[in-house]
Scaffold this active site. Structure first.
Site, PDB file in Angstrom:
ATOM      1  NE  ARG A   1      -2.693   3.036  12.102  1.00  0.00           N
ATOM      2  CZ  ARG A   1      -1.629   2.068  12.427  1.00  0.00           C
ATOM      3  NH1 ARG A   1      -0.196   2.157  12.348  1.00  0.00           N
ATOM      4  NH2 ARG A   1      -2.304   0.961  12.712  1.00  0.00           N
TER       5      ARG A   1
ATOM      6  CE  LYS B   1       4.720   5.173   6.866  1.00  0.00           C
ATOM      7  NZ  LYS B   1       4.197   6.588   7.445  1.00  0.00           N
TER       8      LYS B   1
ATOM      9  NE  ARG C   1       2.811   5.466  17.232  1.00  0.00           N
ATOM     10  CZ  ARG C   1       3.975   5.381  16.654  1.00  0.00           C
ATOM     11  NH1 ARG C   1       4.092   6.027  15.506  1.00  0.00           N
ATOM     12  NH2 ARG C   1       5.056   4.706  17.253  1.00  0.00           N
TER      13      ARG C   1
ATOM     14  CD  GLU D   1       5.765   8.684   5.716  1.00  0.00           C
ATOM     15  OE1 GLU D   1       6.480   8.565   6.757  1.00  0.00           O
ATOM     16  OE2 GLU D   1       4.600   8.599   5.632  1.00  0.00           O
TER      17      GLU D   1
ATOM     18  CG  ASP E   1     -10.454  38.856 -18.175  1.00  0.00           C
ATOM     19  OD1 ASP E   1      -9.993  39.090 -16.787  1.00  0.00           O
ATOM     20  OD2 ASP E   1      -9.874  38.851 -19.013  1.00  0.00           O
TER      21      ASP E   1
ATOM     22  CG  PHE F   1      -4.433   1.521   6.648  1.00  0.00           C
ATOM     23  CD1 PHE F   1      -4.618   0.569   7.723  1.00  0.00           C
ATOM     24  CD2 PHE F   1      -3.883   2.612   6.738  1.00  0.00           C
ATOM     25  CE1 PHE F   1      -3.733   1.013   8.902  1.00  0.00           C
ATOM     26  CE2 PHE F   1      -3.161   3.071   7.871  1.00  0.00           C
ATOM     27  CZ  PHE F   1      -3.181   2.295   8.819  1.00  0.00           C
TER      28      PHE F   1
ATOM     29  NE  ARG G   1       7.840   0.577  15.965  1.00  0.00           N
ATOM     30  CZ  ARG G   1       7.252   1.171  15.176  1.00  0.00           C
ATOM     31  NH1 ARG G   1       6.956   1.126  13.858  1.00  0.00           N
ATOM     32  NH2 ARG G   1       6.879   2.475  15.840  1.00  0.00           N
TER      33      ARG G   1
ATOM     34  CD  GLU H   1      -2.504  -1.123   2.647  1.00  0.00           C
ATOM     35  OE1 GLU H   1      -3.563  -1.840   2.866  1.00  0.00           O
ATOM     36  OE2 GLU H   1      -2.184  -0.445   3.549  1.00  0.00           O
TER      37      GLU H   1
ATOM     38  CG  ASP I   1      -8.649  44.139 -18.790  1.00  0.00           C
ATOM     39  OD1 ASP I   1      -7.619  44.310 -18.335  1.00  0.00           O
ATOM     40  OD2 ASP I   1      -8.475  43.994 -20.153  1.00  0.00           O
TER      41      ASP I   1
END
Length: 610
Positions: free
Chosen positions: A29, A24, A44, A184, A439, A119, A200, A22, A441
């Protein structure tokens, strides 16, 4: 509340049928807990983010009835402020995270809205899914989106603030997307893995899209153990970051010994050394002119420290496709500004997420300045014979127009010193106008406030008609007001009736200030309301295009509250635009999202009846 499962950083990409990948995205998070009577967005670290991201919570509340059969629901994802389909803006999400004032948060949520990119699905209809395999959860997540008729692809322009991150089984193809779009990185996930709360895990790996460059050491911080590095900028040492990670024990000891042997000054806190020791570092990107997440790669003993320059570093940015060679990057382009060709192309690359949506699928006319503002210019409609194979074209009225759909084409055009990008009011697929543009002008830049007055009158008219309008500078001497329209719904004949009506209203209400007279000699000092220009085959300067004028001014999208007596074209030179976007966001951020909401048909019916 569950703690998120975290990926392990790796330089070795897991390959095989058991792995998928996927994109990143760079953000915060978070886990969304959505029940029949409560919505909580939890970070997180266990913090409630509801007040920090009101646009997401409001979207959920408006969608409560739609999602009701699927609640309670727990979604895992990344809060991002999207820059493109494949990249989130780290600086903007950091800014949002630091905001405390509710009014500022509300303003940022409107100007720079965040998306929650989902995800994983941890709970559905109250059923816990964490004991299921990842691939099973992912399939159920996509089915949820499809069953609700929600968009299943990332779209920065979509006001669907919960979006789905899809996966790819081919690492090479997804990595190509990552490198070309400065994403990333990639998350590799094992398809048969189970949820591991707060751990982890080695069933999820993150592979970052590291950049590499060479820097020279400037010193060592005794307190925190970081090595300071710099580059040569304007013939002076410019400190650009500090690193500690990536060094093996023996490498660290050797580097520290060399610094001690060559230190010019030493205090209780710091060892300073003259440039000379060169190292190659990994880093993610330049963030506020500093290296983000630098890490040691190797020593460069044969490198001359004077070759470690700011120009090389910036020129090496992954924003510029590596297979396009920039010719004469140091070439000066403006007489009154120290803007080089490299600077101009860097500008195009940086502004591309906001400019490209307006160039996409449109017949492009450019004005080229082969010698910058030092020589003659010319219009180019036909794609030149020497254009590379990746340039897309479309034929119209005997001309083979360039279609600028991507960064690669935009950078190539920049390398050809195309300054002005002029586009029609429709795409190559449209059966009628995609927008209406007025426009305004004035006779000269000195009468710019006439454009301001006209724009504010029109804004009041459009607000009364419930029409959604956007405004930008022309980059020259006036203003341009946009009304986005749904595709394939109206004709130029219908929009001409509207533009003529509005122009007539404006000129009859203030005949001494505004005119529709096409001959300049008959206008006097009045502002010209150019409604005739809005027609099939006609063009207008694209948002964020620089103009070929002294000052390097840009056709800049504005927020309506900026249209006042203090507004000036001179406020928007090329070198200020990217910082402006980073601080304020893009005023046209919602432009494409409101096309189908524009209530233009009732206005048109009224005109035909009257």
């Amino acid at each position: 509340m569950q703690k998120p499962m975290l990926p392990t950083l790796t330089f070795e990409v897991p390959i095989g049928q058991d792995w998928v990948y996927e994109i990143k995205y760079d953000g915060f998070r978070a886990i969304l807990y959505w029940t029949h009577d409560n919505i909580e967005l939890i970070s997180r670290n266990g913090n409630n983010l509801n007040e920090q991201f009101p646009e997401l919570i409001d979207w959920c509340l408006k969608s409560q009835e739609l999602f009701q059969p699927h609640l309670p629901l727990v979604l895992d994802g990344e809060l991002c402020i999207l820059e493109s389909l494949y990249k989130a803006n780290f600086e903007l999400i950091q800014q949002r995270g630091r905001l405390k004032n509710k009014d500022k948060i509300l303003k940022y949520s409107m100007d720079k809205p965040a998306h929650f990119l989902v995800f994983d699905l941890l709970e559905h209809k109250g059923n816990q899914l964490s004991n299921q395999q990842w691939l099973s959860r992912k399939k159920e997540l996509k089915q949820l989106f499809e069953s609700l008729n929600l968009e299943t692809k990332i779209n920065p322009k979509d006001q669907q603030y919960i979006q789905l991150i899809n996966f790819n089984g081919d690492y090479e193809s997804i990595w190509k997307i990552v490198t070309e779009n400065q994403s990333e990185g990639v998350i590799a996930k094992k398809v048969d893995s189970h949820w591991e709360a707060g751990k982890r895990t080695i069933n999820w790996f993150k592979i970052k899209n590291w950049q590499k460059a060479v820097f020279f050491i400037t010193g060592f911080d005794k307190i925190n153990g970081y090595f300071h590095v710099g580059v040569l900028r304007n013939l002076e040492v410019f400190e650009i970051g500090l690193f500690s990670n990536g060094l093996a024990t023996n490498e660290r000891q050797a580097l520290l010994q060399v610094i001690r042997n060559n230190a010019t000054t030493e205090t209780t806190k710091f060892l300073q050394v003259l440039p000379g020791i060169c190292v190659e570092l990994f880093y993610l990107e330049l963030f506020k002119e500093q290296l983000r997440q630098p890490s040691f790669s190797k020593f460069c003993l044969d490198m001359n420290w004077k070759d470690c320059t700011w120009e090389k570093l910036v020129g090496n940015t992954p924003k510029i496709p590596s297979d396009i060679e920039i010719s004469h990057p140091d070439k000066p382009l403006w007489k009154d500004k120290p803007i080089t060709k490299q600077d101009y192309i860097q500008y195009l690359a940086a502004v591309s997420p906001y400019m490209l949506p307006f160039l996409e699928k449109r017949l492009l006319t450019v004005i080229r300045y082969p010698h910058g503002m030092y020589g003659e210019s010319f219009y180019q409609k036909n794609c030149p014979d020497y254009a590379p194979d990746f340039i897309e074209t479309a034929e119209s009225d005997g001309n083979e127009y360039i279609i600028c759909n991507d960064l690669k084409t935009l950078v190539w055009l920049g390398n050809q010193l195309s300054f002005e990008f002029h586009i029609p009011f429709q795409t190559i697929n449209s059966t009628g106008p995609s927008e209406i543009v007025f426009d305004l002008d004035p006779p000269s830049r000195g009468e710019f406030q006439l454009a301001v007055k006209a724009a504010l009158i029109l804004k009041e008219v459009f607000d009364n008609l419930k029409l959604i309008s956007f405004v930008k500078t022309s980059g020259n001497k006036g203003l341009q007001i946009y009304l986005p329209l749904p595709e394939h719904q109206f004709t130029y004949e219908q929009t001409r009736k509207f533009t003529e009506f509005i122009a007539t209203y404006l000129t009859t209400s203030e005949p001494d200030l505004f005119t529709t007279e096409r001959l300049k000699k008959n206008r006097g000092n009045r502002l010209y309301v150019d409604y005739v220009q809005h027609a099939e085959g006609k063009t207008i300067i694209a948002p964020y295009s620089v103009r070929g004028n002294d000052g390097a001014y840009v056709a800049t999208p504005l927020f309506w509250n900026e249209v006042n007596e203090n507004l000036s074209i001179e406020n928007f030179p090329l070198e200020s635009i990217n910082e402006r976007i980073n601080k304020k966001g893009c005023p046209f951020a919602h432009y494409f999202g409101v096309k189908n909401e524009q209530p233009f048909e009732p206005v048109l019916k009224f005109l035909y009846q009257s």
